[in-house]
Design a protein around this motif. Sequence first.
Motif, short mmCIF file in Angstrom:
data_model
loop_
_atom_site.label_atom_id
_atom_site.label_comp_id
_atom_site.label_asym_id
_atom_site.label_seq_id
_atom_site.Cartn_x
_atom_site.Cartn_y
_atom_site.Cartn_z
N ILE A 204 0.84 -1.20 0.00
CA ILE A 204 0.00 0.00 0.00
C ILE A 204 0.88 1.25 0.00
N PHE A 205 1.91 1.24 0.82
CA PHE A 205 2.81 2.39 0.93
C PHE A 205 3.45 2.71 -0.41
N VAL A 206 3.96 1.69 -1.09
CA VAL A 206 4.61 1.90 -2.38
C VAL A 206 3.59 2.34 -3.43
N GLY B 205 1.43 6.45 -7.13
CA GLY B 205 0.36 7.33 -7.57
C GLY B 205 0.78 8.79 -7.51
N LEU B 206 1.42 9.19 -6.42
CA LEU B 206 1.87 10.57 -6.29
C LEU B 206 2.92 10.91 -7.34
N PHE B 207 3.88 10.01 -7.52
CA PHE B 207 4.97 10.27 -8.45
C PHE B 207 4.48 10.36 -9.89
N LEU B 208 3.69 9.36 -10.31
CA LEU B 208 3.22 9.35 -11.69
C LEU B 208 2.23 10.48 -11.95
N GLY B 209 1.42 10.83 -10.95
CA GLY B 209 0.50 11.96 -11.11
C GLY B 209 1.24 13.26 -11.32
N ALA B 210 2.26 13.51 -10.51
CA ALA B 210 3.06 14.73 -10.67
C ALA B 210 3.83 14.72 -11.98
N SER C 26 6.25 3.77 -16.28
CA SER C 26 5.60 2.64 -15.62
C SER C 26 6.36 1.34 -15.88
N TRP C 27 6.82 1.17 -17.10
CA TRP C 27 7.62 -0.02 -17.43
C TRP C 27 8.92 -0.04 -16.63
N LEU C 28 9.60 1.10 -16.57
CA LEU C 28 10.88 1.16 -15.85
C LEU C 28 10.68 0.91 -14.36
N LEU C 29 9.62 1.46 -13.80
CA LEU C 29 9.34 1.21 -12.38
C LEU C 29 9.01 -0.26 -12.14
N ALA C 30 8.35 -0.89 -13.11
CA ALA C 30 8.03 -2.31 -12.97
C ALA C 30 9.29 -3.17 -12.97
N GLU C 31 10.34 -2.71 -13.61
CA GLU C 31 11.60 -3.46 -13.59
C GLU C 31 12.10 -3.66 -12.17
N ALA D 202 2.95 -7.23 -5.11
CA ALA D 202 1.71 -7.54 -5.83
C ALA D 202 0.92 -6.30 -6.22
N LEU D 203 0.50 -5.51 -5.24
CA LEU D 203 -0.35 -4.36 -5.53
C LEU D 203 0.35 -3.32 -6.41
N PRO D 204 1.59 -2.95 -6.14
CA PRO D 204 2.27 -2.03 -7.06
C PRO D 204 2.38 -2.59 -8.48
N SER D 205 2.57 -3.89 -8.62
CA SER D 205 2.66 -4.50 -9.94
C SER D 205 1.34 -4.36 -10.69
N ILE D 206 0.23 -4.59 -9.99
CA ILE D 206 -1.09 -4.44 -10.62
C ILE D 206 -1.31 -2.99 -11.04
N ALA D 207 -0.99 -2.06 -10.12
CA ALA D 207 -1.19 -0.65 -10.42
C ALA D 207 -0.33 -0.20 -11.60
#
Length: 363
Positions: A72-74, A79-84, A106-111, A120-125
Amino acid sequence: MAGGDAIVNKLSTAPETVAISPDALRSAIANGLVSSEQAEGLRELERARTPAFDAEPHDDEKFRFISGFSDIFVTIGLGLFLGALGYFSSDMIGNTGMFAVIAVTSWLLAEYFTRRQRMALPSIALLLVYAGAVFSTVAEAFNPNLNFGMGLGNHGGFPIVVAGLATAAATALHYRRFRVPVTIAAGVAALVASAVGVLFMVLPDFAEQAAKPLLLACGLAVFTLAMRFDLSDPQRLTRRTDIAFWLHMLAAPLIVHPLISGLVGEGGSDVVSAWSILAIFVGLALVALVVDRRAILVSGLSYAGFAFGALVVKAGLSDSVVPLTMLVLGALVLLLSAGWHALRRTLLSLLPGALARRLPAHT
Protein backbone atom coordinates in the motif's frame (compact mmCIF):
# COMPACT_ATOMS: atom_id res chain seq x y z
CA MET A 1 15.44 -43.29 4.98
CA ALA A 2 18.44 -42.34 7.10
CA GLY A 3 18.96 -39.23 5.01
CA GLY A 4 15.29 -38.35 5.31
CA ASP A 5 15.36 -38.80 9.08
CA ALA A 6 18.41 -36.55 9.27
CA ILE A 7 16.59 -33.84 7.38
CA VAL A 8 13.53 -34.16 9.62
CA ASN A 9 15.71 -33.98 12.75
CA LYS A 10 17.50 -30.94 11.38
CA LEU A 11 14.21 -29.17 10.65
CA SER A 12 12.78 -30.07 14.04
CA THR A 13 15.77 -28.55 15.84
CA ALA A 14 15.82 -25.39 13.72
CA PRO A 15 15.25 -22.20 15.75
CA GLU A 16 12.29 -21.19 13.58
CA THR A 17 9.94 -23.25 11.44
CA VAL A 18 9.61 -21.84 7.92
CA ALA A 19 6.18 -22.33 6.37
CA ILE A 20 5.92 -22.99 2.65
CA SER A 21 4.06 -20.07 1.09
CA PRO A 22 1.43 -20.47 -1.67
CA ASP A 23 3.82 -18.74 -4.08
CA ALA A 24 6.50 -21.30 -3.28
CA LEU A 25 4.04 -24.13 -3.97
CA ARG A 26 3.10 -22.54 -7.30
CA SER A 27 6.76 -22.24 -8.27
CA ALA A 28 7.32 -25.85 -7.28
CA ILE A 29 4.44 -26.96 -9.52
CA ALA A 30 5.67 -24.80 -12.41
CA ASN A 31 9.18 -26.28 -12.09
CA GLY A 32 7.94 -29.87 -11.86
CA LEU A 33 9.13 -30.43 -8.29
CA VAL A 34 5.66 -31.48 -7.13
CA SER A 35 2.36 -32.20 -8.86
CA SER A 36 -0.85 -30.24 -8.29
CA GLU A 37 -2.25 -33.21 -6.32
CA GLN A 38 0.84 -33.35 -4.10
CA ALA A 39 0.69 -29.60 -3.49
CA GLU A 40 -2.97 -29.84 -2.52
CA GLY A 41 -2.10 -32.69 -0.17
CA LEU A 42 0.51 -30.49 1.50
CA ARG A 43 -2.04 -27.72 1.89
CA GLU A 44 -4.55 -30.12 3.47
CA LEU A 45 -1.86 -31.40 5.81
CA GLU A 46 -0.96 -27.87 6.87
CA ARG A 47 -4.62 -26.99 7.45
CA ALA A 48 -5.03 -30.12 9.59
CA ARG A 49 -1.96 -29.25 11.68
CA THR A 50 -2.81 -25.55 12.14
CA PRO A 51 -4.95 -24.63 15.17
CA ALA A 52 -8.41 -23.44 14.17
CA PHE A 53 -7.89 -19.98 15.65
CA ASP A 54 -4.64 -19.43 13.74
CA ALA A 55 -5.81 -20.89 10.43
CA GLU A 56 -6.74 -18.54 7.60
CA PRO A 57 -10.38 -18.63 6.47
CA HIS A 58 -10.80 -21.05 3.60
CA ASP A 59 -11.34 -19.23 0.31
CA ASP A 60 -11.18 -20.89 -3.11
CA GLU A 61 -10.88 -17.48 -4.78
CA LYS A 62 -7.75 -16.51 -2.90
CA PHE A 63 -5.24 -14.66 -5.04
CA ARG A 64 -2.21 -12.53 -4.40
CA PHE A 65 -3.33 -8.91 -4.17
CA ILE A 66 -1.32 -7.53 -1.28
CA SER A 67 1.56 -9.05 0.66
CA GLY A 68 1.88 -6.40 3.37
CA PHE A 69 1.42 -2.75 4.18
CA SER A 70 4.53 -1.96 2.17
CA ASP A 71 2.48 -2.72 -0.95
CA ILE A 72 0.00 0.00 0.00
CA PHE A 73 2.81 2.39 0.93
CA VAL A 74 4.61 1.90 -2.38
CA THR A 75 1.37 2.14 -4.39
CA ILE A 76 0.58 5.51 -2.79
CA GLY A 77 4.08 6.68 -3.69
CA LEU A 78 3.67 5.49 -7.27
CA GLY A 79 0.36 7.33 -7.57
CA LEU A 80 1.87 10.57 -6.29
CA PHE A 81 4.97 10.27 -8.45
CA LEU A 82 3.22 9.35 -11.69
CA GLY A 83 0.50 11.96 -11.11
CA ALA A 84 3.06 14.73 -10.67
CA LEU A 85 5.09 13.45 -13.62
CA GLY A 86 1.97 13.55 -15.79
CA TYR A 87 1.17 17.10 -14.71
CA PHE A 88 4.61 18.47 -15.58
CA SER A 89 4.89 16.42 -18.78
CA SER A 90 1.53 17.69 -20.02
CA ASP A 91 2.65 21.28 -19.61
CA MET A 92 5.90 20.68 -21.47
CA ILE A 93 5.09 18.21 -24.28
CA GLY A 94 1.30 17.96 -24.47
CA ASN A 95 -1.10 15.13 -23.69
CA THR A 96 0.29 12.63 -26.21
CA GLY A 97 3.82 13.07 -24.89
CA MET A 98 2.57 12.91 -21.32
CA PHE A 99 0.92 9.53 -21.87
CA ALA A 100 4.04 8.23 -23.61
CA VAL A 101 6.25 9.35 -20.73
CA ILE A 102 3.94 7.68 -18.19
CA ALA A 103 3.92 4.44 -20.20
CA VAL A 104 7.73 4.31 -20.36
CA THR A 105 8.10 5.29 -16.71
CA SER A 106 5.60 2.64 -15.62
CA TRP A 107 7.62 -0.02 -17.43
CA LEU A 108 10.88 1.16 -15.85
CA LEU A 109 9.34 1.21 -12.38
CA ALA A 110 8.03 -2.31 -12.97
CA GLU A 111 11.60 -3.46 -13.59
CA TYR A 112 12.25 -2.82 -9.92
CA PHE A 113 8.96 -3.21 -8.06
CA THR A 114 7.63 -6.12 -10.15
CA ARG A 115 10.62 -8.00 -11.51
CA ARG A 116 12.95 -7.57 -8.54
CA GLN A 117 10.78 -6.85 -5.50
CA ARG A 118 7.77 -8.92 -6.69
CA MET A 119 5.30 -6.62 -4.96
CA ALA A 120 1.71 -7.54 -5.83
CA LEU A 121 -0.35 -4.36 -5.53
CA PRO A 122 2.27 -2.03 -7.06
CA SER A 123 2.66 -4.50 -9.94
CA ILE A 124 -1.09 -4.44 -10.62
CA ALA A 125 -1.19 -0.65 -10.42
CA LEU A 126 1.82 -0.21 -12.71
CA LEU A 127 0.37 -2.60 -15.30
CA LEU A 128 -2.98 -0.81 -15.37
CA VAL A 129 -1.30 2.58 -15.65
CA TYR A 130 0.98 1.25 -18.40
CA ALA A 131 -1.90 -0.22 -20.43
CA GLY A 132 -4.03 2.92 -20.04
CA ALA A 133 -1.12 5.16 -20.99
CA VAL A 134 -0.28 3.13 -24.11
CA PHE A 135 -3.92 3.18 -25.22
CA SER A 136 -4.22 6.93 -24.63
CA THR A 137 -0.91 7.65 -26.38
CA VAL A 138 -1.97 5.93 -29.60
CA ALA A 139 -5.54 7.23 -29.53
CA GLU A 140 -4.42 10.81 -28.90
CA ALA A 141 -1.75 10.56 -31.62
CA PHE A 142 -4.41 9.70 -34.22
CA ASN A 143 -7.06 12.11 -32.96
CA PRO A 144 -6.20 14.63 -30.20
CA ASN A 145 -9.86 15.65 -29.94
CA LEU A 146 -11.16 12.09 -29.61
CA ASN A 147 -14.34 11.67 -27.57
CA PHE A 148 -14.30 8.36 -25.71
CA GLY A 149 -18.09 8.31 -25.37
CA MET A 150 -20.37 6.08 -27.39
CA GLY A 151 -20.85 8.63 -30.18
CA LEU A 152 -17.53 7.88 -31.89
CA GLY A 153 -18.70 7.77 -35.49
CA ASN A 154 -16.43 7.13 -38.46
CA HIS A 155 -13.81 9.63 -37.32
CA GLY A 156 -13.41 8.28 -33.81
CA GLY A 157 -13.62 4.54 -34.47
CA PHE A 158 -10.28 4.14 -36.22
CA PRO A 159 -8.11 5.57 -33.39
CA ILE A 160 -9.88 3.25 -30.94
CA VAL A 161 -9.17 0.23 -33.15
CA VAL A 162 -5.50 1.07 -33.55
CA ALA A 163 -5.09 2.00 -29.88
CA GLY A 164 -6.71 -1.25 -28.78
CA LEU A 165 -4.51 -3.39 -31.02
CA ALA A 166 -1.38 -1.49 -29.95
CA THR A 167 -2.29 -1.90 -26.28
CA ALA A 168 -2.91 -5.62 -26.74
CA ALA A 169 0.55 -5.98 -28.30
CA ALA A 170 2.15 -3.83 -25.59
CA THR A 171 0.53 -5.84 -22.79
CA ALA A 172 1.69 -9.08 -24.45
CA LEU A 173 5.27 -7.80 -24.26
CA HIS A 174 4.69 -6.72 -20.66
CA TYR A 175 3.40 -10.18 -19.71
CA ARG A 176 6.34 -11.87 -21.37
CA ARG A 177 8.66 -9.72 -19.29
CA PHE A 178 6.90 -9.49 -15.92
CA ARG A 179 4.21 -12.25 -15.80
CA VAL A 180 1.65 -10.16 -13.89
CA PRO A 181 -1.65 -12.13 -14.04
CA VAL A 182 -3.89 -9.08 -14.59
CA THR A 183 -2.01 -8.36 -17.83
CA ILE A 184 -4.03 -10.94 -19.78
CA ALA A 185 -7.29 -9.24 -18.81
CA ALA A 186 -5.90 -5.82 -19.72
CA GLY A 187 -4.90 -7.07 -23.18
CA VAL A 188 -8.29 -8.70 -23.71
CA ALA A 189 -10.02 -5.46 -22.63
CA ALA A 190 -8.00 -3.62 -25.28
CA LEU A 191 -9.17 -6.11 -27.91
CA VAL A 192 -12.78 -5.54 -26.81
CA ALA A 193 -12.24 -1.80 -27.28
CA SER A 194 -10.93 -2.51 -30.78
CA ALA A 195 -14.02 -4.56 -31.59
CA VAL A 196 -16.25 -1.67 -30.49
CA GLY A 197 -14.15 0.69 -32.60
CA VAL A 198 -14.61 -1.52 -35.66
CA LEU A 199 -18.36 -1.47 -35.09
CA PHE A 200 -18.42 2.34 -35.06
CA MET A 201 -16.28 2.43 -38.19
CA VAL A 202 -18.30 -0.04 -40.23
CA LEU A 203 -21.83 0.72 -39.01
CA PRO A 204 -21.79 4.23 -37.51
CA ASP A 205 -25.55 4.72 -37.85
CA PHE A 206 -26.37 1.37 -36.29
CA ALA A 207 -23.48 1.19 -33.82
CA GLU A 208 -25.18 2.51 -30.71
CA GLN A 209 -28.01 -0.05 -31.04
CA ALA A 210 -25.57 -2.88 -31.77
CA ALA A 211 -23.04 -1.96 -29.10
CA LYS A 212 -24.83 -3.81 -26.29
CA PRO A 213 -25.17 -7.11 -28.18
CA LEU A 214 -21.52 -6.81 -29.19
CA LEU A 215 -20.42 -6.19 -25.59
CA LEU A 216 -22.52 -9.16 -24.46
CA ALA A 217 -20.87 -11.37 -27.09
CA CYS A 218 -17.44 -10.12 -26.01
CA GLY A 219 -18.33 -10.76 -22.37
CA LEU A 220 -19.35 -14.34 -23.13
CA ALA A 221 -16.13 -14.85 -25.07
CA VAL A 222 -14.06 -13.49 -22.16
CA PHE A 223 -16.01 -15.70 -19.74
CA THR A 224 -15.25 -18.73 -21.93
CA LEU A 225 -11.55 -17.84 -21.91
CA ALA A 226 -11.65 -17.43 -18.13
CA MET A 227 -13.26 -20.84 -17.77
CA ARG A 228 -10.53 -22.41 -19.89
CA PHE A 229 -7.98 -21.17 -17.37
CA ASP A 230 -10.19 -22.26 -14.47
CA LEU A 231 -10.81 -25.74 -15.83
CA SER A 232 -7.09 -26.21 -16.45
CA ASP A 233 -6.40 -25.59 -12.75
CA PRO A 234 -9.34 -26.90 -10.67
CA GLN A 235 -7.19 -26.96 -7.51
CA ARG A 236 -6.42 -23.24 -8.02
CA LEU A 237 -2.74 -23.57 -7.22
CA THR A 238 -1.01 -22.01 -10.23
CA ARG A 239 -0.84 -18.60 -11.87
CA ARG A 240 -3.69 -19.67 -14.17
CA THR A 241 -6.22 -19.18 -11.38
CA ASP A 242 -5.12 -15.55 -10.91
CA ILE A 243 -5.40 -14.98 -14.66
CA ALA A 244 -8.88 -16.50 -14.59
CA PHE A 245 -9.90 -14.26 -11.67
CA TRP A 246 -9.08 -11.07 -13.58
CA LEU A 247 -10.74 -12.37 -16.74
CA HIS A 248 -13.91 -13.04 -14.73
CA MET A 249 -13.68 -9.51 -13.35
CA LEU A 250 -13.63 -8.22 -16.94
CA ALA A 251 -16.30 -10.58 -18.25
CA ALA A 252 -18.82 -9.85 -15.48
CA PRO A 253 -19.68 -6.22 -16.35
CA LEU A 254 -19.53 -6.98 -20.09
CA ILE A 255 -22.23 -9.61 -19.56
CA VAL A 256 -24.30 -7.97 -16.84
CA HIS A 257 -24.54 -4.44 -18.24
CA PRO A 258 -25.95 -5.32 -21.69
CA LEU A 259 -28.37 -7.84 -20.16
CA ILE A 260 -29.84 -5.54 -17.54
CA SER A 261 -29.25 -1.96 -18.68
CA GLY A 262 -31.83 -2.36 -21.46
CA LEU A 263 -34.50 -3.13 -18.88
CA VAL A 264 -33.40 -0.16 -16.79
CA GLY A 265 -33.40 2.18 -19.78
CA GLU A 266 -36.76 0.98 -21.03
CA GLY A 267 -38.84 1.70 -17.96
CA GLY A 268 -37.00 -0.41 -15.45
CA SER A 269 -39.08 1.15 -12.67
CA ASP A 270 -42.18 -0.89 -13.60
CA VAL A 271 -42.88 -4.13 -11.76
CA VAL A 272 -42.36 -6.47 -14.74
CA SER A 273 -38.94 -5.03 -15.54
CA ALA A 274 -37.96 -5.08 -11.88
CA TRP A 275 -38.85 -8.77 -11.53
CA SER A 276 -37.05 -9.50 -14.80
CA ILE A 277 -33.90 -7.87 -13.46
CA LEU A 278 -34.14 -9.88 -10.25
CA ALA A 279 -34.63 -13.08 -12.27
CA ILE A 280 -31.48 -12.31 -14.26
CA PHE A 281 -29.65 -11.66 -11.00
CA VAL A 282 -30.73 -15.05 -9.66
CA GLY A 283 -29.47 -16.69 -12.86
CA LEU A 284 -26.13 -14.92 -12.49
CA ALA A 285 -25.96 -16.07 -8.87
CA LEU A 286 -26.39 -19.69 -9.95
CA VAL A 287 -23.61 -19.35 -12.53
CA ALA A 288 -21.37 -17.69 -9.94
CA LEU A 289 -21.98 -20.54 -7.51
CA VAL A 290 -21.30 -23.24 -10.07
CA VAL A 291 -17.99 -21.75 -11.25
CA ASP A 292 -17.14 -20.42 -7.75
CA ARG A 293 -16.51 -16.87 -8.92
CA ARG A 294 -18.18 -14.08 -6.96
CA ALA A 295 -17.23 -11.36 -9.45
CA ILE A 296 -20.22 -12.25 -11.63
CA LEU A 297 -22.55 -11.74 -8.70
CA VAL A 298 -20.98 -8.48 -7.52
CA SER A 299 -21.45 -6.90 -10.95
CA GLY A 300 -25.20 -7.44 -10.76
CA LEU A 301 -25.68 -6.10 -7.22
CA SER A 302 -26.27 -2.49 -8.27
CA TYR A 303 -28.93 -3.54 -10.78
CA ALA A 304 -30.56 -5.84 -8.23
CA GLY A 305 -30.69 -2.90 -5.84
CA PHE A 306 -32.32 -0.75 -8.52
CA ALA A 307 -34.95 -3.41 -9.20
CA PHE A 308 -35.71 -4.01 -5.52
CA GLY A 309 -35.95 -0.26 -4.97
CA ALA A 310 -38.52 -0.05 -7.75
CA LEU A 311 -40.57 -2.77 -6.07
CA VAL A 312 -40.36 -0.93 -2.73
CA VAL A 313 -41.66 2.26 -4.37
CA LYS A 314 -44.52 0.35 -5.98
CA ALA A 315 -45.39 -1.04 -2.56
CA GLY A 316 -45.86 2.52 -1.25
CA LEU A 317 -42.71 2.63 0.90
CA SER A 318 -40.84 5.27 -1.09
CA ASP A 319 -39.65 7.06 2.06
CA SER A 320 -37.70 3.95 3.11
CA VAL A 321 -36.47 2.82 -0.31
CA VAL A 322 -32.75 3.42 0.29
CA PRO A 323 -32.39 1.80 3.76
CA LEU A 324 -34.66 -1.10 2.82
CA THR A 325 -32.72 -1.76 -0.38
CA MET A 326 -29.41 -1.64 1.49
CA LEU A 327 -30.79 -3.93 4.19
CA VAL A 328 -32.01 -6.56 1.73
CA LEU A 329 -28.87 -6.48 -0.43
CA GLY A 330 -26.63 -6.66 2.65
CA ALA A 331 -28.61 -9.60 4.03
CA LEU A 332 -28.45 -11.34 0.64
CA VAL A 333 -24.68 -10.96 0.42
CA LEU A 334 -24.20 -12.21 3.98
CA LEU A 335 -26.50 -15.20 3.48
CA LEU A 336 -24.75 -16.15 0.25
CA SER A 337 -21.39 -15.82 1.94
CA ALA A 338 -22.45 -18.02 4.86
CA GLY A 339 -24.09 -20.67 2.68
CA TRP A 340 -21.79 -20.49 -0.34
CA HIS A 341 -20.15 -23.88 0.04
CA ALA A 342 -23.36 -25.70 0.97
CA LEU A 343 -25.15 -24.21 -2.04
CA ARG A 344 -22.23 -25.15 -4.28
CA ARG A 345 -22.31 -28.74 -3.09
CA THR A 346 -26.01 -28.92 -3.91
CA LEU A 347 -25.57 -27.42 -7.39
CA LEU A 348 -22.52 -29.53 -8.23
CA SER A 349 -24.42 -32.68 -7.29
CA LEU A 350 -26.95 -31.82 -10.02
CA LEU A 351 -24.31 -31.49 -12.76
CA PRO A 352 -22.88 -34.32 -14.86
CA GLY A 353 -20.07 -35.99 -12.96
CA ALA A 354 -17.45 -35.37 -15.65
CA LEU A 355 -18.12 -31.61 -15.54
CA ALA A 356 -18.43 -31.37 -11.76
CA ARG A 357 -15.03 -33.04 -11.30
CA ARG A 358 -13.35 -30.39 -13.46
CA LEU A 359 -14.87 -27.49 -11.51
CA PRO A 360 -13.37 -26.20 -8.26
CA ALA A 361 -14.73 -28.53 -5.61
CA HIS A 362 -13.10 -27.42 -2.35
CA THR A 363 -16.42 -27.05 -0.61
